[in-house]
Scaffold this active site. Structure first.
Site, PDB file in Angstrom:
ATOM      1  N   GLU A 290      45.313  36.806  78.391  1.00 53.72           N
ATOM      2  CA  GLU A 290      45.092  37.431  79.680  1.00 53.72           C
ATOM      3  C   GLU A 290      45.024  36.420  80.815  1.00 53.72           C
ATOM      4  OE1 GLU A 290      41.777  40.128  79.793  1.00 53.72           O
ATOM      5  OE2 GLU A 290      42.625  41.039  81.589  1.00 53.72           O
ATOM      6  N   ASP A 291      44.431  35.281  80.552  1.00 50.98           N
ATOM      7  CA  ASP A 291      44.125  34.375  81.655  1.00 50.98           C
ATOM      8  C   ASP A 291      44.956  33.091  81.687  1.00 50.98           C
ATOM      9  OD1 ASP A 291      42.185  36.185  82.282  1.00 50.98           O
ATOM     10  OD2 ASP A 291      40.540  35.065  81.378  1.00 50.98           O
TER      11      ASP A 291
END
Ligand code: MN
Length: 489
Positions: free
Chosen positions: A75-76
């Site tokens: 996600e990051d």
């Protein structure tokens, strides 16, 4: 927190564990999150390590710990799920994917609450380990809540108390439940928290310590004489549970009995009862407070003997007596389940928990609107459960406040549909009587009965009973339906 601490913890759980994947995961996560910092100012990787460490503490299997290190990577960062799958295999990748799916909730207010509940339970039905990672992730976020703006802080604390805590309770992961509750308590009710903390940690601390030392010394001596191996710990009583008890029963701090609380851990079940006998021979027990959760475990599987005695100076003191295995189960709940299952890791959860997950998903399917769904989940799943017995001695666990109608439908749809009366503890009772823990319930069946009475809906509490009664009305010919619904033409 270092990767070595995690490796040591995993090795302590299982000396044969191959920990190379842990080191590899650390390398990848460190590279992926390079340059990212948390709101606290710490490098991002520290969040990944804390999450993984909590999982190792809970004795989760190694793939879950690896996924804990990697849980924020897709996600990051610039790395994708494919990279994780290539390096760590399908199992780890699917755990990380589960977490990534869970984190995307865009609703606000009540819709958000429902959406996060729904997602948690869907993920749970898929692979329970995803929830364990989510819990560990949330715990570290809570511990660093201070760094966030007030509004966000409150939202996270409230969501934790309403969604995460009840699920942790359902799964019997008490260590997590307590930690999360105390942190949320501190943010949601700061004044009350401060007051209690002062009373418990400052005013009473020395007194408590002195007193429990005294009790420990006396008991330890007697147990030694009887040849019982043992470990006695002063139990940490968490503040939120004291607060709740004071709220519920309107009692003052000093009246909450189990402020003095000790736990005795012994090797075998026989030793548990022996220890109980020894405690009762030294101090007078309060009979009404004795509970044998070893022969009749709680609905979530919890086992222990509980007794409260009048200790030195007549002070009420609570003991919990259990084996080491019971202790681990009580602390880590479902995550200890795999640990004790010798055949290695299974993704399946025990039948009882599985049933709860199915119940929730079923409620969701049949609920007419959001509020209805929340009400049902709160009643059917998050309520305290009670035990009720059939005349044959079978045990059913039902939410507190259930009636004989709920019991009848829990046993079988036909038992519900043909229910004509009830005996509670051998006495005739009405069908709307709230059942109590330990009741012996016998449903009287009328074989020729066509179906349920629509009026039962007025007091049936569980989703299952209500749903079955409504279903019957729908499937019946119109003539029957007219009888059911007064005023219908
Ligand atoms: Mn995270």
């Amino acid at each position: 927190m270092t990767i070595q601490q995690i490796i040591d913890k995993v090795k302590a759980n299982d000396p044969k564990a191959d920990t190379t994947a842990l080191e590899l995961a650390f390398e990848l996560a460190e590279k992926a999150h390079k340059g990212q910092v948390r709101k606290t100012g710490e490098p991002y990787i520290s969040h990944c390590l804390h999450t993984a460490y909590t999982l190792a503490q809970m004795k989760a299997d190694i793939n879950t710990v690896v996924a804990g290190i990697l849980h924020d990577v897709p996600e990051d960062t610039d790395y994708a799920l494919d990279d994780i799958e290539k390096l760590f295999g399908k199992d780890v990748a699917s755990l990380v994917q589960g977490i990534t799916k869970l984190s995307k909730i865009k609703y606000r207010g009540i819709e958000r609450y429902v959406e996060s509940l729904r997602k948690m339970f869907l993920a749970m039905a898929d692979d329970l380990r995803v929830i364990l990672i989510k819990f560990a992730d949330r715990l570290h976020n809570l511990k660093t809540l201070n760094a966030l703006p007030t509004e966000k802080r409150m939202r996270i604390a409230k969501e934790t108390l309403e969604v995460y805590v009840p699920i942790a309770g359902l799964l019997g992961i008490w260590t997590l439940k307590w930690q999360m509750e105390d942190i949320c308590f501190k943010y949601i009710y700061p004044e009350e928290y401060k007051k209690l903390e002062y009373k418990y940690e400052v005013e009473k601390k020395v007194e408590r310590h002195k007193y429990t030392q005294k009790v420990k010394t006396i008991l330890s001596q007697k147990l030694k004489e009887a040849g019982v191996d043992h470990e006695i710990t002063g139990r940490f009583k968490h503040l939120y549970s004291i607060y709740k008890k004071m709220q519920n029963k309107n009692r003052k701090f000093d009246e909450i009995y189990d402020v003095f609380a000790l736990r005795v851990i012994v090797p075998t079940v026989a030793d548990c009862y022996k220890t109980l006998g020894i405690i009762h021979s030294i101090w007078k027990p309060m009979i009404s407070r004795f509970k044998d959760y070893i022969s009749v475990p709680k609905p979530n599987g919890y086992q222990s003997l509980h007794t409260t005695i009048f200790g030195p100076e007549g002070k009420a003191t609570e003991f919990q007596i259990r084996t080491n295995e019971m202790n681990e189960e009580a602390m880590y709940g479902i995550s200890a389940h795999w640990y004790y299952k010798e055949k290695g890791v299974s993704k399946e959860m025990p039948a009882k928990q599985m049933r709860w997950v199915k119940e929730i998903l079923d409620i969701q399917k049949h609920s007419e609107d959001t509020k209805d769904f929340i009400k049902q989940v709160k009643f059917d799943v998050f309520r305290n459960r009670i035990f009720v017995f059939t005349p044959k001695g079978d045990v059913y666990d039902l939410p507190e406040g259930s009636t004989p109608i709920d019991f009848a439908y829990a046993v079988h749809t036909e038992v519900g549909n043909k229910c004509n009366g009830v005996l509670i503890n051998d006495k005739m009772a009405t069908l709307d009587t709230p059942l109590k823990n330990g009741d012996l319930v016998e449903i009287i069946i009328e074989k020729s009965r066509k179906g349920p009475n629509y009026d039962w809906l007025k007091f049936a509490k569980s989703h299952k009973a209500k749903n079955k009664i409504r279903q019957f009305a729908r499937s019946s010919p119109l003539t029957t339906l007219k009888k059911f619904i007064p005023g219908m033409k």
